[in-house]
Design an enzyme around this catalytic site. Sequence first.
Site, PDB file in Angstrom:
ATOM      1  N   ARG A  82       0.590  -0.996   0.021  1.00  0.00           N
ATOM      2  CA  ARG A  82       0.119   0.175   0.234  1.00  0.00           C
ATOM      3  C   ARG A  82       1.023   0.927  -0.069  1.00  0.00           C
ATOM      4  NH1 ARG A  82      -5.548   1.511   3.276  1.00  0.00           N
ATOM      5  NH2 ARG A  82      -5.914  -0.425   1.467  1.00  0.00           N
ATOM      6  N   HIS A 127      -7.291   1.237  -6.269  1.00  0.00           N
ATOM      7  CA  HIS A 127      -7.211   0.222  -5.106  1.00  0.00           C
ATOM      8  C   HIS A 127      -8.674  -1.153  -6.030  1.00  0.00           C
ATOM      9  CE1 HIS A 127      -7.972  -1.118  -1.565  1.00  0.00           C
ATOM     10  NE2 HIS A 127      -8.439  -0.572  -0.710  1.00  0.00           N
ATOM     11  N   GLN A 182     -10.062  -3.959  -3.721  1.00  0.00           N
ATOM     12  CA  GLN A 182     -10.959  -3.825  -2.922  1.00  0.00           C
ATOM     13  C   GLN A 182     -12.436  -3.628  -4.475  1.00  0.00           C
ATOM     14  OE1 GLN A 182     -11.975  -1.599  -0.220  1.00  0.00           O
ATOM     15  NE2 GLN A 182     -13.846  -2.788  -0.842  1.00  0.00           N
ATOM     16  N   ASP A 241     -17.945   6.410  -1.291  1.00  0.00           N
ATOM     17  CA  ASP A 241     -16.094   6.821  -1.136  1.00  0.00           C
ATOM     18  C   ASP A 241     -16.219   8.330  -0.007  1.00  0.00           C
ATOM     19  OD1 ASP A 241     -13.570   6.202   0.447  1.00  0.00           O
ATOM     20  OD2 ASP A 241     -13.065   5.914  -1.455  1.00  0.00           O
ATOM     21  N   CYS A 286     -15.983   1.084   0.912  1.00  0.00           N
ATOM     22  CA  CYS A 286     -14.928   0.243   0.980  1.00  0.00           C
ATOM     23  C   CYS A 286     -14.361   0.361   2.702  1.00  0.00           C
ATOM     24  CB  CYS A 286     -13.947   0.557  -0.460  1.00  0.00           C
ATOM     25  SG  CYS A 286     -13.694   2.534   0.257  1.00  0.00           S
ATOM     26  N   ARG A 297     -13.401  -9.591   0.939  1.00  0.00           N
ATOM     27  CA  ARG A 297     -12.258  -9.371   0.640  1.00  0.00           C
ATOM     28  C   ARG A 297     -11.400 -10.675   0.906  1.00  0.00           C
ATOM     29  NH1 ARG A 297     -10.404  -3.798   1.182  1.00  0.00           N
ATOM     30  NH2 ARG A 297      -8.107  -4.984   0.863  1.00  0.00           N
TER      31      ARG A 297
END
Length: 308
Positions: free
Chosen positions: A108, A135, A138, A227, A266, A292
């Site tokens: 990340r 991402h 995700q 988001d 998310c 996930r």
Amino acid sequence: MKHFINLEDIPAKDLRRILIDAKKRKIVRKKLNNLDPDKGTPLKGKLLIQMFEKSSLRTRLSFFLAISQLSGRTLTLRPDELHLSKGGESIEDTAKILSNFGDAFMLRTDNDEKLEEFKKHLTIPIINGLSPSSHPTQILSDVFTVEEIKKKPISKLNITWIGDSNNVLNSLIAASIKFSFKLKVGCPKKYQPNKSMMNYIKKNKNKITFYNDPKKAVEGADVIFSDKVISMNDKVNKKRKLRDFKNFKISKNLMKKCPRAIFLHCLPRGSEVDENVFKSKQSKVWQQALNRVHVQKSILLYCFGKLR
Ligand code: CP
Ligand code: NVA
């Protein structure tokens, strides 16, 4: 061996294979504990090295469970404890060591170029666990969640995004092209995706439309995604940006305009969604987060060339 950096670069048929594998694996795990291994122990003896240059709760935990259920192990490095981040060691040398000691690397990062630089020097797969521009783990997992709940291929559904044009939306746009689904994006005009994303959209003759009125964007929607307005390390005037998004809040009234829609986010959340929507029956955010684990297992297997 395969990398998993951006959905744009992965063939649609491979993305579909990952989702099919995840579905099969999830079904047979119903009665197992979190740390019980999948049959066949496919990644026995393998080490996933993870590093987070930004905060993470879900990605960290879900990769831990994913590799554990495949019978591998994970080690999380703190960037502030490496020579790399203090400027003393190059990505090239760090990558050499990671390749010799580990079997896959999940990063990340706050810099997209780092992913590419690591990829150049690693001889093991690299997985993008969120970058400023995307991402992908995700969103692939979210496609899984949508199809699981709606019991239809996503290509037959109307998807809406209400919010900033950020990394998560970029991956959703890529998914809309790969899986061929209709995507409506509701955001203030000045926050539409950047030029390179717009060019990617044009080049791929997609089904993506932009709205500056959230009510129009949610019409006919099967899924509403949102988001945070302010992403991690977003270097903007926060007060002004939040004010610009004031009319784009996901409220009960907005959700009433799309009664069959589920709400996905998310996480972590901010003020973009009202509490009574977030905790409503339409909201499937906890199922979304848990999935996930299942999808990332199949992403790991894809990277190791072990997808069934
Ligand atoms: N959604 C997500 O990636 O969460 P974390 O930032 O907690 O990993
Ligand atoms: N867009 C958000 C996603 C967090 C998982 C961020 O980058 O902060």
